[in-house]
Design a protein around this motif. Structure first.
Motif, PDB file in Angstrom:
ATOM      1  N   ILE A 129       0.831  -1.192   0.000  1.00  0.00           N
ATOM      2  CA  ILE A 129       0.000   0.000   0.000  1.00  0.00           C
ATOM      3  C   ILE A 129       0.871   1.248   0.000  1.00  0.00           C
ATOM      4  N   GLU A 130       0.525   2.182  -0.880  1.00  0.00           N
ATOM      5  CA  GLU A 130       1.244   3.456  -0.952  1.00  0.00           C
ATOM      6  C   GLU A 130       0.253   4.599  -0.847  1.00  0.00           C
ATOM      7  N   GLY A 131       0.566   5.567   0.000  1.00  0.00           N
ATOM      8  CA  GLY A 131      -0.313   6.711   0.166  1.00  0.00           C
ATOM      9  C   GLY A 131       0.439   7.910   0.701  1.00  0.00           C
ATOM     10  N   THR A 132      -0.246   9.042   0.775  1.00  0.00           N
ATOM     11  CA  THR A 132       0.377  10.267   1.257  1.00  0.00           C
ATOM     12  C   THR A 132       0.782  10.161   2.725  1.00  0.00           C
ATOM     13  N   GLY A 133       0.114   9.309   3.459  1.00  0.00           N
ATOM     14  CA  GLY A 133       0.413   9.121   4.867  1.00  0.00           C
ATOM     15  C   GLY A 133      -0.682   8.281   5.491  1.00  0.00           C
ATOM     16  N   PHE A 134      -0.442   7.828   6.715  1.00  0.00           N
ATOM     17  CA  PHE A 134      -1.392   6.940   7.362  1.00  0.00           C
ATOM     18  C   PHE A 134      -1.530   7.322   8.828  1.00  0.00           C
ATOM     19  N   MET A 135      -2.739   7.211   9.331  1.00  0.00           N
ATOM     20  CA  MET A 135      -2.985   7.494  10.731  1.00  0.00           C
ATOM     21  C   MET A 135      -2.677   6.269  11.582  1.00  0.00           C
ATOM     22  N   TYR A 136      -2.783   6.453  12.882  1.00  0.00           N
ATOM     23  CA  TYR A 136      -2.404   5.417  13.837  1.00  0.00           C
ATOM     24  C   TYR A 136      -3.182   4.129  13.577  1.00  0.00           C
ATOM     25  N   ARG A 137      -2.466   3.062  13.260  1.00  0.00           N
ATOM     26  CA  ARG A 137      -2.986   1.720  13.001  1.00  0.00           C
ATOM     27  C   ARG A 137      -3.918   1.644  11.789  1.00  0.00           C
ATOM     28  N   GLN A 138      -3.880   2.643  10.926  1.00  0.00           N
ATOM     29  CA  GLN A 138      -4.751   2.635   9.758  1.00  0.00           C
ATOM     30  C   GLN A 138      -4.473   1.449   8.839  1.00  0.00           C
ATOM     31  N   VAL A 139      -3.203   1.189   8.545  1.00  0.00           N
ATOM     32  CA  VAL A 139      -2.869   0.099   7.627  1.00  0.00           C
ATOM     33  C   VAL A 139      -3.309  -1.237   8.210  1.00  0.00           C
ATOM     34  N   ARG A 140      -3.018  -1.471   9.481  1.00  0.00           N
ATOM     35  CA  ARG A 140      -3.387  -2.736  10.110  1.00  0.00           C
ATOM     36  C   ARG A 140      -4.902  -2.926  10.156  1.00  0.00           C
ATOM     37  N   ASN A 141      -5.643  -1.846  10.310  1.00  0.00           N
ATOM     38  CA  ASN A 141      -7.100  -1.940  10.325  1.00  0.00           C
ATOM     39  C   ASN A 141      -7.660  -2.238   8.935  1.00  0.00           C
ATOM     40  N   MET A 142      -7.057  -1.643   7.906  1.00  0.00           N
ATOM     41  CA  MET A 142      -7.490  -1.948   6.543  1.00  0.00           C
ATOM     42  C   MET A 142      -7.194  -3.412   6.199  1.00  0.00           C
ATOM     43  N   VAL A 143      -6.008  -3.875   6.605  1.00  0.00           N
ATOM     44  CA  VAL A 143      -5.634  -5.267   6.355  1.00  0.00           C
ATOM     45  C   VAL A 143      -6.595  -6.206   7.066  1.00  0.00           C
ATOM     46  N   ALA A 144      -6.969  -5.875   8.292  1.00  0.00           N
ATOM     47  CA  ALA A 144      -7.878  -6.728   9.062  1.00  0.00           C
ATOM     48  C   ALA A 144      -9.201  -6.942   8.326  1.00  0.00           C
ATOM     49  N   LEU A 145      -9.726  -5.862   7.747  1.00  0.00           N
ATOM     50  CA  LEU A 145     -10.972  -5.986   6.998  1.00  0.00           C
ATOM     51  C   LEU A 145     -10.771  -6.835   5.748  1.00  0.00           C
ATOM     52  N   LEU A 146      -9.647  -6.658   5.070  1.00  0.00           N
ATOM     53  CA  LEU A 146      -9.372  -7.451   3.866  1.00  0.00           C
ATOM     54  C   LEU A 146      -9.231  -8.938   4.197  1.00  0.00           C
ATOM     55  N   ILE A 147      -8.701  -9.246   5.366  1.00  0.00           N
ATOM     56  CA  ILE A 147      -8.583 -10.652   5.766  1.00  0.00           C
ATOM     57  C   ILE A 147      -9.970 -11.268   5.927  1.00  0.00           C
ATOM     58  N   GLN A 148     -10.886 -10.542   6.550  1.00  0.00           N
ATOM     59  CA  GLN A 148     -12.254 -11.047   6.701  1.00  0.00           C
ATOM     60  C   GLN A 148     -12.934 -11.223   5.344  1.00  0.00           C
ATOM     61  N   ILE A 149     -12.660 -10.304   4.428  1.00  0.00           N
ATOM     62  CA  ILE A 149     -13.210 -10.416   3.069  1.00  0.00           C
ATOM     63  C   ILE A 149     -12.571 -11.597   2.345  1.00  0.00           C
ATOM     64  N   GLY A 150     -11.236 -11.798   2.561  1.00  0.00           N
ATOM     65  CA  GLY A 150     -10.550 -12.930   1.964  1.00  0.00           C
ATOM     66  C   GLY A 150     -11.069 -14.267   2.473  1.00  0.00           C
ATOM     67  N   ARG A 151     -11.533 -14.298   3.714  1.00  0.00           N
ATOM     68  CA  ARG A 151     -12.150 -15.514   4.269  1.00  0.00           C
ATOM     69  C   ARG A 151     -13.569 -15.715   3.750  1.00  0.00           C
ATOM     70  N   GLU A 152     -14.065 -14.715   3.026  1.00  0.00           N
ATOM     71  CA  GLU A 152     -15.420 -14.694   2.465  1.00  0.00           C
ATOM     72  C   GLU A 152     -16.475 -14.613   3.559  1.00  0.00           C
ATOM     73  N   SER A 153     -16.076 -14.017   4.690  1.00  0.00           N
ATOM     74  CA  SER A 153     -17.028 -13.737   5.763  1.00  0.00           C
ATOM     75  C   SER A 153     -17.795 -12.454   5.480  1.00  0.00           C
ATOM     76  N   LEU A 154     -17.183 -11.576   4.669  1.00  0.00           N
ATOM     77  CA  LEU A 154     -17.789 -10.292   4.324  1.00  0.00           C
ATOM     78  C   LEU A 154     -17.627 -10.057   2.826  1.00  0.00           C
ATOM     79  N   PRO A 155     -18.547  -9.317   2.193  1.00  0.00           N
ATOM     80  CA  PRO A 155     -18.416  -9.020   0.759  1.00  0.00           C
ATOM     81  C   PRO A 155     -17.463  -7.848   0.529  1.00  0.00           C
ATOM     82  N   PRO A 156     -16.819  -7.774  -0.633  1.00  0.00           N
ATOM     83  CA  PRO A 156     -15.904  -6.663  -0.920  1.00  0.00           C
ATOM     84  C   PRO A 156     -16.545  -5.291  -0.824  1.00  0.00           C
ATOM     85  N   TYR A 157     -17.833  -5.165  -1.182  1.00  0.00           N
ATOM     86  CA  TYR A 157     -18.471  -3.848  -1.206  1.00  0.00           C
ATOM     87  C   TYR A 157     -18.768  -3.292   0.185  1.00  0.00           C
TER      88      TYR A 157
END
Length: 325
Positions: free
Chosen positions: A234-262
């Motif tokens: 991930i590349e961006g202008t900057g990130f807030m406290y634990r922002q990257v880890r929180n985004m990854v956490a949601l993607l993991i749940q989506i990758g498990r197909e527990s949640l839809p991408p949208y």
């Protein structure tokens, strides 16, 4: 170009330290020859690129016990330069959290003297630092350069080992997901993060933040498959406290197909950390790496008449001292 005067000595003269080729880097000390300069002589700024294994440390931000990366680097610099913390003014580009690793952390410090070469101080620093922390390079910097405020973008990687059995050599360096992840669904979801958004839903509150601007611009969010390893870049202008880890956490749940991408735009639109907390916990820190930081080109230009960039000394053996049989 002249260097900016950002401080003054209380004494009428300040010494300018010159590197000595006979410096004892392994002892973390440095013999210096000096020339007296007036007290109004400018401070000189130095840029470092730093790599570290964050497993044993309490993140970057200065803290004495348990020690942090910044604390240990400052201690080494204080021993080498004989300056105090205030004079060094060490600043890092990113305040990585406890357990987070880095390959391309950037920091700067100042001295009231200059060097005619940087190899000696470079070797001395790495000689004093624990083996989990390495200064990869040191260079002179223009006065307008600031490790944190001159950044254009930051690149983070997050590693997920996706296999029923964890590779023991990846244990401290990748998150283990025994559940089979769907990288196609994760890529579809990651695309929603790209662009300029209010990321309030993905940032934990931090006591270090005063007035936060929750809007960030994400340039890319790639998911790369390397056998059992999924690497999220991930590349961006900057990130807030634990922002990257929180985004990854949601993607993991989506990758498990527990949640839809949208669900991503729905949680973004909520602008509330509680919206994410209902469906995902933060991903652990040991899978996260600060890989590199991009700066404004003009801020990376070297000052006039500065020493060469140090990438570390190259040692060569001129003659084998072991007998041949």
């Amino acid at each position: 170009m002249g260097l900016l005067a950002v401080g003054f000595s209380s004494s009428p003269f300040r010494a300018i330290a010159l590197s000595n080729s006979s410096s004892r880097a392994d002892e973390g000390t440095k013999e210096q020859s000096s020339v007296a300069l007036p007290s109004h002589s400018p401070l000189h700024k130095w840029r470092m690129v730093i790599a570290y294994d964050g497993t044993k440390f309490s993140g970057w931000q200065y803290q004495e016990s348990p020690p942090t990366i910044q604390c240990l680097i400052e201690r080494a610099l204080m021993q080498i330069t004989k300056l105090d913390r205030k004079e060094l003014s060490l600043a890092g580009a990113s305040r990585t959290d406890s357990g987070v690793h880095a390959w391309g952390q950037v920091a700067h410090f100042t001295t009231p003297f200059t060097y005619d070469g940087l190899d000696s101080i470079h070797a001395a620093l790495n000689g004093l630092l624990p083996s989990e922390i390495r200064v990869r390079e040191i260079s002179a910097a223009k006065p307008e350069f600031h490790a944190r405020f001159s950044t254009k973008s930051k690149i983070y990687h997050y590693k997920i080992y996706n296999n029923p059995i964890m590779d023991p050599f990846q244990y401290h360096y990748a998150y283990h997901s025994a559940h089979k992840l769907n990288p196609v669904a994760m890529r579809e979801a990651a695309a929603y993060f790209v662009g300029k958004h209010d990321f309030s839903s993905f940032a934990n509150a931090s006591r270090n933040d005063r007035v936060r601007d929750p809007v960030r611009d994400i340039f890319r969010f790639d998911i790369i498959e390397m056998g059992s390893l999924l690497q999220l870049e991930i590349e961006g202008t900057g990130f807030m406290y634990r922002q990257v880890r929180n985004m990854v956490a949601l993607l993991i749940q989506i990758g498990r197909e527990s949640l839809p991408p949208y669900i991503v735009p729905t949680i973004l639109a909520a602008r509330d950390r509680k919206a994410l907390a209902k469906v995902a916990l933060a991903a652990p820190p040991h899978g996260l790496y600060l890989m590199s930081i991009n700066y404004k080109h003009e801020h990376l230009e070297l000052p006039a008449d500065c020493p060469l960039i140090s990438f570390g000394r190259t040692h060569q053996v001129s003659k084998c001292k072991l007998p041949f049989y």
